[in-house]
Design an enzyme around this catalytic site. Structure first.
Site, PDB file in Angstrom:
ATOM      1  N   GLU A 270       0.848  -1.190   0.000  1.00  0.00           N
ATOM      2  CA  GLU A 270       0.000   0.000   0.000  1.00  0.00           C
ATOM      3  C   GLU A 270       0.882   1.238   0.000  1.00  0.00           C
ATOM      4  OE1 GLU A 270      -3.067   0.132   3.015  1.00  0.00           O
ATOM      5  OE2 GLU A 270      -2.887   2.317   3.229  1.00  0.00           O
ATOM      6  N   GLU A 275      -2.591  11.112   3.558  1.00  0.00           N
ATOM      7  CA  GLU A 275      -3.708  10.902   4.473  1.00  0.00           C
ATOM      8  C   GLU A 275      -3.738  12.078   5.436  1.00  0.00           C
ATOM      9  OE1 GLU A 275      -4.549   6.552   5.845  1.00  0.00           O
ATOM     10  OE2 GLU A 275      -2.380   6.852   5.860  1.00  0.00           O
TER      11      GLU A 275
END
Length: 388
Positions: A270, A275
């Site tokens: 990932e 974020e």
């Protein structure tokens, strides 16, 4: 100053109070109803009028006090403690609660009025909820300022982009994931993902997180993926976007290995291009770039970057430059994180990856929304570009 008059009726049902002497004294019972009041932009007074259904020939009293809920004394209303007395023959008594107004968009808030210490009266319902209705609109707007990146780089070719210029989301690029996933998408998230929360507005992809009940979820949002449609190994990736904000809001621009369905997570790898977990304690201006993989179990490496202002105020460009040796994370072309991917244990990062864009609500990392969280919230994406 304006006076808000709310009538709360005290209903009395009579009961017999047995006495050894045979005399009977009828004690009324008291009930208080919940109230709604608009906040307003200045201090105003909520007048609560207590009314008896009929007068009685003796005095009675009850204590009232206010108790915080999501509304806080001194910030949203003024605390009150008072003894309310009905004298013999009196049918109405009133008291005022000061509501502190402002022009700040916020969620509706509540506090309670509690009845205590009854004298010559019986309390059937001791608590009334006061809901302060927010009347300051939280308005969607697209910023006119912010950072941008070029459409060309020396020595690189633009191999794919979505500028979101059409009237609809391009189904050749994106698929919607629907529902709550397993265990709240693996993070105890609270939202239900649906297609309805995404749209194209003025050349931008807009993902809207709402306070909306669907099935067992109290929030909705959208999650878009390019799996099976667009995937890439290496390159420079630029995403120009405006973030949402607020406690419990979790936007992400990220990637998963294209073999995700075959090998699972985290074995597929990932790459979180960015974020952010929102919150009024200084988190709305902090982003993180992180990688996750399997190395005898879940392993991750990430670094954060703190901007001077909230990421919701204007456009910023979130980038990675990814090649055979490194993944380098950039915020407005500032390199804030670098990770070496040459060790054999990091082989997952030498495969194709697809994109994901979503706004989660709640979850293990950000926590749940609270009374400071405004809804709707919006993530606005101007473009995504891949150069190789």
């Amino acid at each position: 100053m304006k006076l808000l008059r709310i009538f709360t009726t005290l209903f009395f049902g009579f009961i017999l109070n047995s006495c050894d002497s045979g005399d009977e004294k009828k004690l009324p019972s008291i009930f208080i109803e919940s109230i709604q009041v608009e906040e307003g932009n200045e201090t105003n007074y909520l007048e609560v009028i207590l009314t008896l259904t009929n007068s009685v020939d003796f005095d009675l009293s009850v204590d009232i006090r206010t108790v915080d809920g999501t509304a806080i004394k001194g910030q949203d209303y003024t605390d009150l403690y008072e003894v309310i007395v009905f004298y013999a023959g009196q049918e109405q008594v009133s008291f005022n609660i000061e509501i502190i107004g402002d022009d700040i968009p916020e969620d509706n808030e509540i506090f309670s009025i509690r009845l205590e210490n009854p004298q010559n009266v019986k309390i059937d319902n001791s608590i009334a909820t006061v809901t302060i209705i927010n009347d300051d609109e939280h308005i969607f707007s697209i910023p006119e300022t912010g950072y941008s990146t070029p459409e060309t780089y020396e020595g690189m070719t633009l191999v794919w982009s979505d500028e979101f210029d059409g009237s609809e989301i391009n189904s050749n690029n994106w698929t919607f994931e629907i529902g709550t996933g397993n265990w709240g998408w693996g993070n105890d998230e609270l939202q239900y993902y649906q297609e309805d929360n995404s749209s194209i507005i003025d050349g931008n992809l807009v993902i809207e997180a709402r306070r909306q009940t669907v099935e067992s979820s109290n929030y909705t949002s959208s999650r878009l993926i390019t799996r099976g449609k667009q995937s890439f190994q290496y390159g420079r990736i630029d995403i120009r976007a405006v973030m949402p904000e607020g406690q419990g809001i979790w936007p992400a621009l990220w990637m998963l290995g294209s073999n995700h369905l075959q090998v699972g997570w985290p074995a597929c790898g990932e790459i979180d291009i960015m974020e952010m977990i929102g919150g009024g304690d200084g988190r709305d201006n902090v982003l993180r770039g992180t990688a996750h993989w399997n190395q005898g179990g879940h392993v991750s490496y990430g670094q954060g970057y703190t901007n001077e202002s909230n990421l919701s105020e204007e456009y910023h460009v979130y980038s990675i430059i990814w090649d055979e040796e490194n993944i380098r994370w950039y915020f407005d072309d500032i390199n804030f994180n670098t990770m070496d991917i040459t060790p054999a244990e990091l082989s997952a990062f030498h495969n194709n990856f697809y994109f994901i864009m979503n706004v989660a609500v709640g979850g293990q990392w950000p926590g749940s929304p609270d009374n400071t969280t405004l809804f709707p919230q919006w993530m606005i994406v101007d473009y995504i570009r891949v150069f190789q």
